[in-house]
Write an enzyme that holds these catalytic residues in place. Structure first.
Site, PDB file in Angstrom:
ATOM      1  N   TYR A 150      -2.539   0.146   9.898  1.00 39.15           N
ATOM      2  CA  TYR A 150      -2.547  -0.354   8.522  1.00 39.15           C
ATOM      3  C   TYR A 150      -1.232  -0.031   7.825  1.00 39.15           C
ATOM      4  CZ  TYR A 150      -3.879  -0.610   3.565  1.00 39.15           C
ATOM      5  OH  TYR A 150      -3.926  -0.885   2.229  1.00 39.15           O
ATOM      6  N   SER A 169       0.842  -1.199   0.000  1.00 39.93           N
ATOM      7  CA  SER A 169       0.000   0.000   0.000  1.00 39.93           C
ATOM      8  C   SER A 169       0.869   1.237   0.000  1.00 39.93           C
ATOM      9  CB  SER A 169      -0.899   0.024   1.235  1.00 39.93           C
ATOM     10  OG  SER A 169      -1.584   1.267   1.345  1.00 39.93           O
TER      11      SER A 169
END
Length: 267
Positions: A158, A145
């Protein structure tokens, strides 16, 4: 077409979103694709769509947070097809609202790490012995990501988990490259999918578009095309790489979007 002919591929989290785009392109290139996730009806719909396009796929239940489920996926795939050539670690809990450091409960931190790095690690660990049986090794593709590219106002757990995916990619590539097992990571930018399109506010889309260097948002197929390259023999000399597929969003200095609004090339 046929770039993945006779290869067996597992794409975790392929019942929706980016995973579907990857799986369908793999099948179009000749791979036998294992669709997996927790939602059987959605998974079977992907299998049916691939079959209607002339490809071959099957569904297997998997919960990325349950190690027994992950191991069963890998073992059953090998038993069914007699080989595993490609693993795409795509399944993850996005956790976009997990908050700042002082806001995150330890339970949320642990849950996100269980999904986004622990599950990726364990799937990789389970597949390596099977890939070592292949004469040509195999290709492991981690979906990271852009949250791991720098600090932000939220999504702390995250981002930290996805930063772990970056490092796991490099360690896996180093430790198993001599056995023909390659490992690379793709960091998607803003990918608009059928599931999230209505949920992404226009204001957020505009912020992203002002920083993207091309004239559109990303689509699942954009990640799928890079996955096909990493999965194919064309990338046999490419391993340990972390590649942004983000329309150039992370390739410029932070002030570019603001200067563009001012129609200025410099301060």
């Amino acid at each position: 077409m046929g770039r993945l002919e006779n290869k067996v591929a597992i794409v975790t989290g392929s019942t929706s979103g980016i995973g579907v785009g990857i799986a369908r392109l793999f099948a179009k290139e000749g791979a036998k694709v294992v669709i997996c996730g927790r939602r059987e009806a959605k998974g079977q719909a992907v299998v049916d769509a691939i079959a209607s396009e002339g490809g071959e796929a099957s569904y297997h239940f998997m919960d990325i947070t349950q190690i027994e489920s992950v191991k069963a996926l890998i073992d059953d795939t090998y038993e069914k097809y007699g080989r595993i050539d490609i693993l795409v670690n795509n399944a993850a809990n996005v956790g976009l609202k997990d908050g700042r450091v002082d806001e995150i409960e330890l339970e949320m931190w642990d849950a996100i790490f269980a999904s986004d790095i622990r599950g990726t690690f364990y799937a990789t660990k389970c597949v390596i012995p099977y890939m070592e049986k292949n004469e040509a090794g195999g290709s492991i593709i981690n979906i990271g990501s852009m949250a791991s590219c720098g600090g932000d106002l939220g999504s702390t757990a995250y981002a930290c988990a996805k930063a772990g995916v970056n490092t796991l990619t490099e360690y896996t590539a180093l430790q198993y490259g001599k056995q023909g097992i390659r490992c690379n990571c793709i960091r998607p930018g803003l990918i608009v999918t059928p599931e999230n399109e209505a949920k992404v506010p226009d204001a957020l889309k505009n912020i992203f578009l002002s920083n993207i260097m091309v004239d559109r948002y990303g689509a699942p197929e954009d990640i799928g095309h890079m996955c096909v390259y990493f999965a194919s023999d064309e990338s046999s000399y490419v391993t340990g790489q972390i590649v942004n597929v983000d329309g150039g969003m992370n390739s410029h200095v932070p002030t570019v979007a603001q200067f563009k609004e001012l129609n200025s090339k410099t301060w």
